[in-house]
Design a protein around this motif. Structure first.
Motif, PDB file in Angstrom:
ATOM      1  N   ASP A 193      24.212  25.657  -1.739  1.00 57.20           N
ATOM      2  CA  ASP A 193      25.444  25.099  -2.331  1.00 57.20           C
ATOM      3  C   ASP A 193      25.148  23.818  -3.111  1.00 57.20           C
ATOM      4  N   SER A 194      23.934  23.278  -2.949  1.00 59.95           N
ATOM      5  CA  SER A 194      23.526  22.089  -3.702  1.00 59.95           C
ATOM      6  C   SER A 194      22.012  22.054  -3.729  1.00 59.95           C
ATOM      7  N   THR A 195      21.473  21.600  -4.831  1.00 55.05           N
ATOM      8  CA  THR A 195      20.010  21.548  -4.926  1.00 55.05           C
ATOM      9  C   THR A 195      19.580  20.656  -6.070  1.00 55.05           C
ATOM     10  N   GLN A 196      18.343  20.220  -5.989  1.00 52.44           N
ATOM     11  CA  GLN A 196      17.700  19.596  -7.142  1.00 52.44           C
ATOM     12  C   GLN A 196      16.520  20.460  -7.546  1.00 52.44           C
ATOM     13  N   ILE A 197      16.388  20.700  -8.837  1.00 55.07           N
ATOM     14  CA  ILE A 197      15.232  21.436  -9.351  1.00 55.07           C
ATOM     15  C   ILE A 197      14.535  20.541 -10.369  1.00 55.07           C
ATOM     16  N   ILE A 198      13.242  20.366 -10.183  1.00 50.09           N
ATOM     17  CA  ILE A 198      12.450  19.572 -11.129  1.00 50.09           C
ATOM     18  C   ILE A 198      11.537  20.513 -11.902  1.00 50.09           C
ATOM     19  N   ILE A 199      11.561  20.371 -13.231  1.00 50.93           N
ATOM     20  CA  ILE A 199      10.639  21.116 -14.089  1.00 50.93           C
ATOM     21  C   ILE A 199       9.616  20.097 -14.611  1.00 50.93           C
ATOM     22  N   PRO A 200       8.423  20.026 -13.964  1.00 54.78           N
ATOM     23  CA  PRO A 200       7.425  19.044 -14.420  1.00 54.78           C
ATOM     24  C   PRO A 200       7.036  19.285 -15.867  1.00 54.78           C
ATOM     25  N   LYS A 257       6.457  15.952 -22.580  1.00 59.37           N
ATOM     26  CA  LYS A 257       5.916  14.656 -22.146  1.00 59.37           C
ATOM     27  C   LYS A 257       6.713  14.090 -20.985  1.00 59.37           C
ATOM     28  N   SER A 258       7.916  14.643 -20.723  1.00 60.92           N
ATOM     29  CA  SER A 258       8.741  14.132 -19.619  1.00 60.92           C
ATOM     30  C   SER A 258       9.424  15.292 -18.903  1.00 60.92           C
ATOM     31  N   ASP A 259       9.722  15.085 -17.628  1.00 58.44           N
ATOM     32  CA  ASP A 259      10.285  16.137 -16.780  1.00 58.44           C
ATOM     33  C   ASP A 259      11.732  16.473 -17.151  1.00 58.44           C
ATOM     34  N   ILE A 260      12.134  17.680 -16.775  1.00 58.46           N
ATOM     35  CA  ILE A 260      13.546  18.097 -16.882  1.00 58.46           C
ATOM     36  C   ILE A 260      14.095  18.186 -15.457  1.00 58.46           C
ATOM     37  N   TYR A 261      15.289  17.633 -15.253  1.00 52.42           N
ATOM     38  CA  TYR A 261      15.922  17.647 -13.927  1.00 52.42           C
ATOM     39  C   TYR A 261      17.191  18.484 -13.940  1.00 52.42           C
ATOM     40  N   ILE A 262      17.411  19.242 -12.874  1.00 48.93           N
ATOM     41  CA  ILE A 262      18.670  19.973 -12.688  1.00 48.93           C
ATOM     42  C   ILE A 262      19.257  19.543 -11.346  1.00 48.93           C
ATOM     43  N   SER A 263      20.480  19.030 -11.373  1.00 51.11           N
ATOM     44  CA  SER A 263      21.194  18.665 -10.137  1.00 51.11           C
ATOM     45  C   SER A 263      22.368  19.628  -9.980  1.00 51.11           C
ATOM     46  N   ASP A 313       6.870  11.192 -15.941  1.00 55.14           N
ATOM     47  CA  ASP A 313       5.787  11.605 -16.844  1.00 55.14           C
ATOM     48  C   ASP A 313       4.456  11.319 -16.151  1.00 55.14           C
ATOM     49  N   ASP A 314       3.345  11.484 -16.876  1.00 52.08           N
ATOM     50  CA  ASP A 314       2.030  11.342 -16.245  1.00 52.08           C
ATOM     51  C   ASP A 314       1.399   9.960 -16.439  1.00 52.08           C
ATOM     52  N   ASP A 315       2.163   8.999 -16.944  1.00 49.86           N
ATOM     53  CA  ASP A 315       1.619   7.650 -17.125  1.00 49.86           C
ATOM     54  C   ASP A 315       1.124   7.067 -15.800  1.00 49.86           C
ATOM     55  N   TYR A 316       1.769   7.471 -14.699  1.00 47.53           N
ATOM     56  CA  TYR A 316       1.452   6.905 -13.383  1.00 47.53           C
ATOM     57  C   TYR A 316       0.005   7.160 -12.966  1.00 47.53           C
ATOM     58  N   LEU A 317      -0.614   8.202 -13.531  1.00 48.13           N
ATOM     59  CA  LEU A 317      -1.979   8.571 -13.117  1.00 48.13           C
ATOM     60  C   LEU A 317      -2.981   7.442 -13.374  1.00 48.13           C
ATOM     61  N   GLN A 318      -2.723   6.657 -14.416  1.00 49.47           N
ATOM     62  CA  GLN A 318      -3.629   5.546 -14.747  1.00 49.47           C
ATOM     63  C   GLN A 318      -3.144   4.221 -14.153  1.00 49.47           C
ATOM     64  N   GLN A 319      -2.026   4.248 -13.457  1.00 48.31           N
ATOM     65  CA  GLN A 319      -1.452   3.017 -12.893  1.00 48.31           C
ATOM     66  C   GLN A 319      -1.842   2.843 -11.425  1.00 48.31           C
ATOM     67  N   PRO A 320      -1.660   1.626 -10.847  1.00 50.33           N
ATOM     68  CA  PRO A 320      -2.060   1.371  -9.462  1.00 50.33           C
ATOM     69  C   PRO A 320      -1.443   2.360  -8.476  1.00 50.33           C
ATOM     70  N   ALA A 321      -2.284   2.832  -7.552  1.00 51.89           N
ATOM     71  CA  ALA A 321      -1.875   3.892  -6.620  1.00 51.89           C
ATOM     72  C   ALA A 321      -0.821   3.435  -5.614  1.00 51.89           C
ATOM     73  N   GLY A 322      -0.787   2.128  -5.309  1.00 50.82           N
ATOM     74  CA  GLY A 322       0.137   1.627  -4.284  1.00 50.82           C
ATOM     75  C   GLY A 322       1.572   2.062  -4.522  1.00 50.82           C
ATOM     76  N   ASP A 323       2.010   2.004  -5.797  1.00 48.75           N
ATOM     77  CA  ASP A 323       3.390   2.359  -6.139  1.00 48.75           C
ATOM     78  C   ASP A 323       3.673   3.832  -5.843  1.00 48.75           C
ATOM     79  N   THR A 324       2.762   4.716  -6.260  1.00 48.83           N
ATOM     80  CA  THR A 324       2.956   6.161  -6.042  1.00 48.83           C
ATOM     81  C   THR A 324       2.915   6.489  -4.551  1.00 48.83           C
ATOM     82  N   ILE A 325       2.007   5.869  -3.815  1.00 50.08           N
ATOM     83  CA  ILE A 325       1.929   6.116  -2.367  1.00 50.08           C
ATOM     84  C   ILE A 325       3.239   5.731  -1.694  1.00 50.08           C
ATOM     85  N   MET A 326       3.826   4.600  -2.096  1.00 51.20           N
ATOM     86  CA  MET A 326       5.109   4.168  -1.500  1.00 51.20           C
ATOM     87  C   MET A 326       6.246   5.130  -1.879  1.00 51.20           C
ATOM     88  N   LYS A 327       6.192   5.676  -3.090  1.00 50.07           N
ATOM     89  CA  LYS A 327       7.214   6.639  -3.524  1.00 50.07           C
ATOM     90  C   LYS A 327       7.134   7.929  -2.695  1.00 50.07           C
TER      91      LYS A 327
END
Length: 460
Positions: free
Chosen positions: A331-338, A345-351, A210-224
């Motif tokens: 033959d395999s993929t991940q699709i993220i729907i932001p 409010k939260s992403d949808i994932y397809i594996s 979700d978008d909560d990370y936007l207001q959180q410390p950048a260090g975590d997102t940069i490492m991700k």
């Protein structure tokens, strides 16, 4: 299979003897988290008893054949096709991929569990933007050609990615005035990134739900983002790998590790109650016998009084006769729907996995959709995913309550894991494992590669 059925009466006598012994730890449930922990603790030299009320390994993180899926989600009806076809399916109940340089891979290498498993890289990673599926660029050349970003935006994005690549949290000289505690939204603004680019970076690369990370410390997102890029560099197609025969192989592999180091396993073993003295656990009672222990680890299903519900996750197993359209016949993929793309409010994932991974017959594809439940109609919430997957032959839809422990377990020595979240990878799973290990032992999990022995090998 390493684990096999034995004569039941002999098994009962053996179990009675095992229950009368004293252990350092009793682990309840054979989900992936519990199996990793019993493996790590056994390697540390602790005496571990591992029990599961189910007849199979894996708990919520098991992989089931088609007959077992029908048993679980179709009220015991028989699936179409032959028993042989049913056995060709190994369908995950918790769909996740493994980051190629993530924590789980480090755990697998450190414990040498990789010798029990074979992996394949996942063919592609895609993101849904503006009503279409786009490949997440895997190389600089792909990034330059990608229609995801306009020409000017590509230049700004390149500057941002160079910044991320060079960023070292411990070295202020690499920070360009951005401390690790700066809110992430300010970092994006510094580089002038457009909203769609921010959406793409935050959800398809940093893999935030979700978008909560936007207001959180950048260090975590940069490492991700760095983890994504490093994992991508390992295999170039995508940052993910996946075990042959499904994720249910993972708990079994860690269980085997524990057994080799002296761990005792009991399937189909009822759990009666915890034995407490002075507010601390001293044993586990099953079928009238008590196994004494110093602490207990288990999944939320064993401790309804020690967990609280924190939302729900909806998942849907879909059987397809063709690859998902617009994924280059992968033959395999991940699709993220932001979430913003579909007003959620939260992403949808397809594996998506296939016969390449020995999880279904040739010509079939297993696509599993998951997200956090936000309304009273969970199936409708998955509609944006169903709409881009092409014809769906069969659906198995299920909603799971998400549980978190109400305390850290240090007082009563009962340590409870959290439920599996809807993320598409195992990083949060491993963070929970490492946190429990830290609370249990007072030390960090050793993730260094194993020292090579001078000689010898595993005794069979």
């Amino acid at each position: 299979n390493f684990f096999f059925e034995k004569d039941r009466s002999e098994q009962n006598r053996k179990e009675e003897r095992n229950m009368d012994e004293e252990y350092d730890c009793v682990v309840l449930g054979t989900g992936l988290k519990e199996c990793i922990l019993s493996g790590l603790l056994s390697v540390d030299g602790l005496k571990v008893l591992h029990m599961d009320r189910n007849t199979y390994y894996g708990g919520d993180s098991a992989s089931l054949n088609m007959e077992a899926l029908y048993e679980k989600y179709r009220n015991g009806a028989k699936p179409p096709g032959t028993p042989q076809e049913s056995r060709q399916y190994n369908v995950d109940l918790i769909p996740k991929f493994i980051m190629a340089t993530g924590i789980l891979v480090k755990m697998l290498i450190h414990t040498d569990v990789t010798r029990y498993l074979d992996f394949r890289s996942v063919a592609g990673s895609y993101v849904y933007t503006g009503g279409k599926i786009y490949k997440v660029p895997a190389t600089d050349a792909e990034a330059l050609k990608s229609p995801l970003l306009g020409l000017l935006e590509k230049r700004r994005a390149k500057k941002f990615f160079v910044f991320v690549q060079d960023y070292n949290i411990a070295d202020a000289a690499t920070h360009q005035g951005v401390s690790p505690n700066t809110p992430m939204i300010e970092v994006f603004r510094k580089f002038g990134l457009a909203d769609d680019t921010i959406d793409f970076v935050g959800h398809a690369l940093a893999l935030h739900r979700d978008d909560d990370y936007l207001q959180q410390p950048a260090g975590d997102t940069i490492m991700k983002i760095k983890l994504y890029v490093e994992s991508l560099a390992r295999y170039t197609k995508s940052p993910y790998i996946y075990p042959l025969y499904g994720l249910g192989e993972l708990p079994q592999a860690f269980a085997r590790l524990s057994a080799i180091y002296g761990g005792t396993y009991m399937l189909n073993k009822p759990f009666d109650e915890l034995i407490m003295e002075g507010g601390k656990v001293v044993g586990v009672k099953s079928e009238g016998s008590i196994a004494k222990c110093k602490f207990v680890i288990g999944d939320p299903s064993y401790f309804p009084n020690k967990v609280q519900k924190k939302g729900q996750v909806v998942r849907c197993i879909c059987i397809l006769n063709a690859p998902v359209p617009n994924t280059d016949n992968s033959d395999s993929t991940q699709i993220i729907i932001p979430q913003k793309q579909v007003k959620r409010k939260s992403d949808i994932y397809i594996s998506v996995v296939s016969s390449t991974h020995n999880v279904c017959p040739k010509g079939k594809f297993v696509a599993i959709v998951s997200t956090t439940v936000e309304t009273g109609n969970p199936e409708a919430e998955l509609q944006p995913a169903f709409a881009i997957m092409g014809p769906i032959q069969e659906k198995f839809l299920y909603v799971s309550d998400n549980y978190v422990p109400t305390d850290d377990g240090t007082k009563d020595r009962v340590f409870v894991s959290s439920s599996y979240d809807p993320t598409s990878h195992f990083e949060t799973t491993c963070e929970d494992v490492m946190d429990i290990y830290r609370r249990v032992t007072g030390k960090e999990v050793d993730l260094s590669p194993p020292a090579k022995p001078a000689g010898g090998g595993e005794g069979q």
